[in-house]
Design an enzyme around this catalytic site. Structure first.
Site, PDB file in Angstrom:
ATOM      1  CG  ASP A  70      12.658   1.806  -5.299  1.00 25.14           C
ATOM      2  OD1 ASP A  70      11.493   0.501  -4.398  1.00 25.14           O
ATOM      3  OD2 ASP A  70      11.263   2.883  -5.220  1.00 25.14           O
ATOM      4  CD  GLU A 130      11.316  -2.239  -6.777  1.00 22.95           C
ATOM      5  OE1 GLU A 130      10.156  -2.947  -6.047  1.00 22.95           O
ATOM      6  OE2 GLU A 130      11.348  -1.511  -6.845  1.00 22.95           O
TER       7      GLU A 130
END
Length: 735
Positions: A418, A471
């Site tokens: 993330d 990401e």
């Protein structure tokens, strides 16, 4: 009772000084191992202990042999006396107060568990099995069973483990400091599995900090409680060797990968609104995904977190599956169940930042230990969280070990990392003057770059079946290229540009789409610059953005037709696929973590039709190598129609060596087009293998009767096809 052994006369003093007694009772003694436990006194041995509440204490061997009666030195529970031993060894005490009697095994009579090599590799940051050494582990040590606790707190004056087993009294289990590594450890005999504990830490300034959860805890209490819980080693009988072997031996870039993104707490709920356990999820989610044709389930973070609306992205326990869904063994059973039917499991993993809850990592030993002390590098303005200090070897080792832990212990198939962009840029979400340039004056976080490279080297080196997915929302180069070629080393990267541009295009009224034709064609200019995953994730259906079906223009029929055409466009587009839960059946409402998906919608034809389409798209994508084998290589794509902005038609050919090509043709207007001429690579009959306007999907049923005929007119091979309104069709040659 066994006969007491003769206690030899001890010529040296076995008592404890008044100052040391005061320090022990106050919990300020930094090294009680030097005082308490068994010690040699000349040719004899003495035992000293601190047992609050005791009036009398008898010393015994571990097998119950009496070795001496200890003298009370202080009414608050300090005892000492000579014992009949011939060597240093662990002892047990029988304590009495009135009619009450209880046994206590002396933690200070045991030697250390960690060794010099553990110190060396931990300090160097190269210890790749820290998860077997740090935290709380049930072991047998020097003839006794108990829990070995170890925690890194190099700047603390004193660290104790406190819990249900010692009435949360920080004076009872003060830990041994290992100066070479900054680790504190203690073996706590007789402590069982399943008890709550934390660390009581006295900082550099002598002030007690709020009780801290264990950074390496493998199990935690259910929120709102915040303690760690002693846990047994996983004893899962894995039945997934065939699954792991497949992913170890294949090139993941050339495999079909269709990911179902799931928030475990809100996919389904019990009738009373409570969350499902892992076993309950296994009985429903696994067969659902298998039937739908998804190859992987990607969970939003399931590592322990205190605040439900954070969705798990503000974790306080990277090593512990959240207690919301049961014990860690339940998650292992879930993964095993997925693997048995060929479904991989990906964990959304958050190494970029952590919350500032007082029981967490923040100022762990009274100093900025896991984070940067300077808020310009250590505080995230967007999320009000702390940023890991990627320049500290112990912190990097903590994070890398965590990734290895999930891969090894839980057989995870992937980590979606993330907020990578927030790690890569020192000025991410910061104004001028709010960030510190790197050593070359740039805004690149070189320490984070080295961490990510090391992370990927370690993961792929030890677990080649695992894939890492970044990401990363910027144009940072070579995110998914190997480290030895100057890349970050990820297996894949989310294609945020695809998501943004295509949703922007799809939200427009079809009458205006012709003016924005390049929003869709532009993406093919960089489609092979990385190994991309096309993400229609949770981020697109929260914070007022609405659901995917709600983004589509037009009346209800057109909304569904638009979304069906878009899904097939995406499944025919180069790149792996990701779809957030609920969007496969076109949930109207925006996602909320507080309740289950609107499964009742499946009783309606249009919603069930959308679900059937996504299912068929998955199985078509998986069964046709042309649609997946060259997802990450330009040779697998060829434009057929790229510039028909007047009709908003797009068409391309997907290809794979030795396989039938697939033509993907999309009409993004509500106009029914007959006799649309399109070039194809070979003459003959082409079969319509998918049509989003089919009646079974909720469409109008228009199409090509199942096949079209391509004609060679002097070397120019074309065919005349019917394009249903707001629809995508796929064709493949019959021969």
């Amino acid at each position: 009772m066994k006969t007491p052994k003769t206690v030899p006369e001890v010529k040296l003093s076995w008592e404890i000084s008044a100052d040391e007694i005061t320090a022990i009772l106050a919990g300020s003694h930094s090294n009680p191992f030097a005082v308490l436990g068994v010690h040699q006194a000349g040719d004899a041995f003495v035992a000293r202990c601190f047992i609050p509440g005791a009036e009398e204490v008898t010393a015994m061997t571990l097998d119950g042999g009496v070795i001496g009666e200890l003298k009370q030195l202080h009414a608050d529970g300090v005892f000492a006396g000579p014992v009949s031993l011939t060597k240093l060894q662990p002892v047990r005490y029988r304590a009495r107060r009135g009619d009450a009697e209880w046994a206590v095994t002396d933690p200070y009579s045991f030697g250390p568990v960690l060794g010099p090599m553990d110190d060396y590799f931990a300090r160097e940051g190269s210890h790749l099995r820290l998860f077997d050494k740090m935290g709380a582990h049930l072991i047998k040590h020097d003839g006794a069973q108990g829990i070995h606790f170890a925690v890194w707190a190099p700047n603390a004056q004193r660290v104790s483990v406190v819990g249900d087993f010692n009435n949360w009294d920080g004076r009872r289990h003060v830990m041994r400091f290992r100066s070479d590594s900054g680790i504190w450890e203690i073996f706590a005999p007789d402590v069982p599995i399943g008890v709550a504990y934390k660390f009581e830490i006295r900082g550099q300034d002598g002030v007690l900090l709020p009780l801290k959860a264990d950074p390496f805890a493998r199990r935690s209490e259910l929120r709102p409680k915040t303690a760690s819980v002693t846990a047994a080693e996983l004893e899962q009988e894995w039945e997934d060797e065939a699954h792991l072997k497949h992913w170890r031996e294949t090139d993941k870039r050339r495999q079909p990968i269709s990911i179902y993104e799931v928030h475990a707490a809100s996919w389904q709920r019990r009738q009373d609104g409570t969350m499902l356990s892992w076993d309950e999820l296994a009985s429903s989610l696994i067969p659902y995904c298998a039937d739908m044709g998804f190859t992987h389930i990607e969970f939003l973070p399931i590592t322990e977190y205190p605040y439900d609306p954070s969705w798990g992205y503000q974790t306080t326990g990277l090593y512990a599956p959240t207690a919301r869904f049961g014990e860690p063994e339940g998650f292992a059973r879930f993964v095993n169940g997925c693997h048995k039917v060929g479904i991989g499991v990906i964990l959304d993993w958050v190494p970029a930042h952590f919350p500032t809850d007082e029981h967490g990592l923040g100022w762990f030993d009274g100093t900025a230990l896991y984070e940067h002390e300077d808020p310009r590098k250590g505080f995230h303005p967007d999320w009000s969280t702390a940023i890991y200090n990627f320049g500290r070897t112990e912190v990097v080792s903590y994070l890398v070990n965590n990734a290895l832990y999930w891969a090894e212990k839980f057989h995870l198939d992937g980590l979606r990392v993330d907020a990578v962009a927030s790690m890569l840029y020192l000025d991410y979400s910061r104004k001028h003057g709010e960030w510190i340039p790197n050593e070359y004056g740039g805004n690149e976080n070189l320490e984070a770059v080295r961490f990510l490279q090391d992370l990927n080297i370690r993961i792929y080196g030890k677990n080649s079946n695992v894939m890492t997915i970044a990401e990363e929302s910027t144009s940072w180069p070579k995110v998914s290229q190997p480290v030895h070629e100057g890349g970050l080393g990820f297996g894949f990267k989310w294609n945020m540009g695809f998501m943004h541009d295509t949703l922007s295009y799809m939200s427009r009224d079809p009458i205006y789409r012709g003016h924005h034709h390049n929003e869709l064609t532009f993406g093919l200019l960089y489609a092979y610059s990385e190994n991309f995953v096309l993400p229609l994730s949770h981020d697109e259906v929260v914070h007022g953005k609405g659901s995917l079906i709600a983004k589509m223009p037009g009346d209800d029929w057109q909304k569904f037709a638009n979304l069906r055409a878009y899904y097939a466009y995406m499944w025919g587009y180069p790149g792996k696929k990701l779809l957030f839960m609920g969007q496969e059946f076109a949930q109207w409402s925006e996602w909320s973590e507080e309740k289950a998906l609107d499964w009742n919608l499946l009783q309606y034809r249009m919603h069930e039709g959308m679900r059937r389409l996504v299912r068929d798209l998955n199985f078509t994508y998986r069964s046709k190598p042309a649609l997946h084998a060259r997802d990450c290589e330009g040779e697998g794509f060829e434009w057929l129609v790229a510039d028909d902005h007047q009709n908003s038609v797009f068409a391309w050919l997907r290809k794979a060596p030795g396989q039938k090509p697939v033509a993907v043709i999309t009409n993004f207007t509500p106009i029914y087009r007959e006799n649309y001429s399109i070039r194809l690579p070979s003459a003959g009959r082409w079969r319509e293998i998918l049509n989003t306007d089919a009646d079974i999907y909720g469409g109008s049923g228009k199409g090509n009767g199942g096949r079209v005929q391509a004609v060679d007119a002097g070397g120019n091979i074309t065919c005349s096809i019917t394009l249903p309104p707001l629809a995508t069709i796929m064709l493949e040659p019959e021969n």
